[in-house]
Scaffold this motif. Structure first.
Motif, PDB file in Angstrom:
ATOM      1  N   LYS A  97      22.145  -4.249 -66.067  1.00  0.00           N
ATOM      2  CA  LYS A  97      23.213  -4.774 -66.012  1.00  0.00           C
ATOM      3  C   LYS A  97      23.431  -6.356 -66.167  1.00  0.00           C
ATOM      4  O   LYS A  97      24.191  -6.984 -66.915  1.00  0.00           O
ATOM      5  CB  LYS A  97      24.124  -4.389 -65.051  1.00  0.00           C
ATOM      6  CG  LYS A  97      25.711  -4.508 -65.175  1.00  0.00           C
ATOM      7  CD  LYS A  97      26.422  -3.755 -63.984  1.00  0.00           C
ATOM      8  CE  LYS A  97      27.950  -3.433 -64.242  1.00  0.00           C
ATOM      9  NZ  LYS A  97      28.662  -2.808 -63.103  1.00  0.00           N
ATOM     10  N   LYS A 101      22.657  -7.273 -69.477  1.00  0.00           N
ATOM     11  CA  LYS A 101      23.702  -6.762 -70.690  1.00  0.00           C
ATOM     12  C   LYS A 101      23.127  -5.671 -71.459  1.00  0.00           C
ATOM     13  O   LYS A 101      23.427  -5.739 -72.590  1.00  0.00           O
ATOM     14  CB  LYS A 101      24.543  -8.003 -71.253  1.00  0.00           C
ATOM     15  CG  LYS A 101      25.151  -8.795 -70.301  1.00  0.00           C
ATOM     16  CD  LYS A 101      25.606 -10.250 -70.999  1.00  0.00           C
ATOM     17  CE  LYS A 101      26.711 -11.012 -70.208  1.00  0.00           C
ATOM     18  NZ  LYS A 101      26.299 -11.443 -69.043  1.00  0.00           N
ATOM     19  N   ASP A 140      23.145  -1.955 -72.028  1.00  0.00           N
ATOM     20  CA  ASP A 140      24.013  -0.795 -71.801  1.00  0.00           C
ATOM     21  C   ASP A 140      23.059   0.403 -71.596  1.00  0.00           C
ATOM     22  O   ASP A 140      22.179   0.640 -72.257  1.00  0.00           O
ATOM     23  CB  ASP A 140      25.115  -0.496 -72.880  1.00  0.00           C
ATOM     24  CG  ASP A 140      26.198   0.264 -72.190  1.00  0.00           C
ATOM     25  OD1 ASP A 140      26.310   0.879 -71.173  1.00  0.00           O
ATOM     26  OD2 ASP A 140      27.387   0.706 -72.858  1.00  0.00           O
ATOM     27  N   LEU A 159      27.968   0.021 -68.707  1.00  0.00           N
ATOM     28  CA  LEU A 159      28.752  -1.253 -68.786  1.00  0.00           C
ATOM     29  C   LEU A 159      30.275  -1.055 -68.910  1.00  0.00           C
ATOM     30  O   LEU A 159      31.078  -1.858 -69.177  1.00  0.00           O
ATOM     31  CB  LEU A 159      28.403  -1.981 -70.134  1.00  0.00           C
ATOM     32  CG  LEU A 159      27.081  -2.526 -70.083  1.00  0.00           C
ATOM     33  CD1 LEU A 159      26.743  -3.584 -71.235  1.00  0.00           C
ATOM     34  CD2 LEU A 159      26.509  -3.324 -68.633  1.00  0.00           C
TER      35      LEU A 159
END
Length: 336
Positions: free
Chosen positions: A117, A120, A122, A133
């Motif tokens: 996370k 970033k 997913d 996400l």
């Protein structure tokens, strides 16, 4: 009429949209090399890869696989490689079949999700239809992961209970697990493998003659004797296991160790009173008296001892096969 001023003509050039496709990696895992599970792995890879390729917003970047238990992350090279590529910013999303394929250890699972996370990256779980996400993704995944681990713990306990129950019968298949020196026959159970049995006899005889395990290893390799798994190099641990295997006396033992509580993959010694033995279960290779002598020699030669606090410590001296042979060959001086 005076010339009218011409109004400037403005041409509006629409901005070009640079559509960036998500770089999607596929992760698949099964627990064992069994044919049924390997078929499952192949099916996972085919179906899920096709799903990625069919999505115009996704770009397939590769498949990462493991044939390992989901209890730990460190033991899965495919998963480690996947995470390394995420750290290198090569992946935008991971596609996997289910939470259980991703991992069965709730703590490891959540720590990994937190890191992904932060990057970033997913993760899409097909069976649960959850994106990491998404707004409620982490909460839902935490709940699912807790349930998955509880199911694994329950399954593990049920298997242990079933095996312990089956060993109340001396003819239980649990006592007929094959080891070096024996073959397994469905009707007769354990039967002698003559070629391997001769090697077992030599190993015990050499050790009693004062040979070290390293010397035995070198001798087996010089004689080009294949290991139990058919390899050229004999691991020291394999020879140690042969020298301590009570099965060579005709007694089959079950339950000396058991797996620790989930999710640990380590094994621990069981209470001696809970260990089950089936005596005269099969033809012996080693006489029980010789087996006991070898166990005493091993304890005497060991460079590890247990102190008064129960801690394993190294002795100040170590065993030398040369000294042992020299001592054995030394003739006592005649007495007056």
């Amino acid at each position: 009429m005076p010339d009218e001023k011409r109004k400037p003509i403005i041409h509006v050039i629409p901005a070009r949209r640079h559509f960036k496709r998500l770089r999607v990696a596929l992760y698949c895992r099964v627990s064992t090399q069994k044919e049924r599970q390997l078929h499952s792995l192949s099916a996972q890879m085919d179906f899920e890869k096709e799903d990625i390729l069919d999505n115009p917003a996704w770009e397939y970047v590769g498949t990462y696989t493991d044939i390992k238990s989901g209890r730990t992350i460190s033991s899965r090279p495919g998963f480690q490689s996947l995470l390394a590529d995420c750290e290198a910013r090569k992946i935008d999303m991971i596609y996997t079949k289910s939470i259980s394929r991703f991992g069965r250890n709730c703590v490891d699972f959540l720590v990994t999700l937190r890191r992904l996370k932060e990057l970033k990256v997913d993760v899409f779980f097909y069976n649960e239809q959850i994106h990491l996400l998404s707004q409620a993704g982490e909460l839902l995944l935490t709940l699912h992961a807790g349930i998955a681990q509880a199911e694994s713990e329950n399954k593990s306990e049920n298997i242990k209970w079933g095996l312990r129950r089956s060993t109340m019968d001396p003819d239980s298949p649990a006592f007929s697990r094959r080891c070096y020196g024996y073959d397994r026959n469905e009707e007769e159970g354990l039967i002698l493998n003559i070629a391997e049995a001769r090697i077992v006899l030599k190993i015990f005889d050499w050790y009693e003659q004062g040979w070290s395990i390293v010397r035995i290893k070198k001798e087996l390799e010089s004689l080009k004797v294949p290991t139990p798994t058919g390899k050229k190099k004999w691991p020291v641990k394999t020879i140690e296991n042969i020298l301590t295997n009570e099965k060579y006396t005709g007694t089959s033992v079950y339950g000396e160790t058991e797996s620790a509580d989930f999710p640990s993959t380590q094994r621990k010694a069981r209470d001696p009173f809970e260990v089950h033995r089936s005596r005269n279960h099969h033809l012996p290779i080693i006489h029980e008296r010789q087996f006991k002598r070898v166990q005493k020699l091993k304890a005497k030669r060991s460079n590890i001892e247990v102190d008064e606090h129960g801690n394993k410590v190294r002795k100040s001296t170590h065993y030398s096969s040369k000294k042992a042979v020299k001592k054995a060959n030394k003739t006592p001086e005649p007495q007056n």
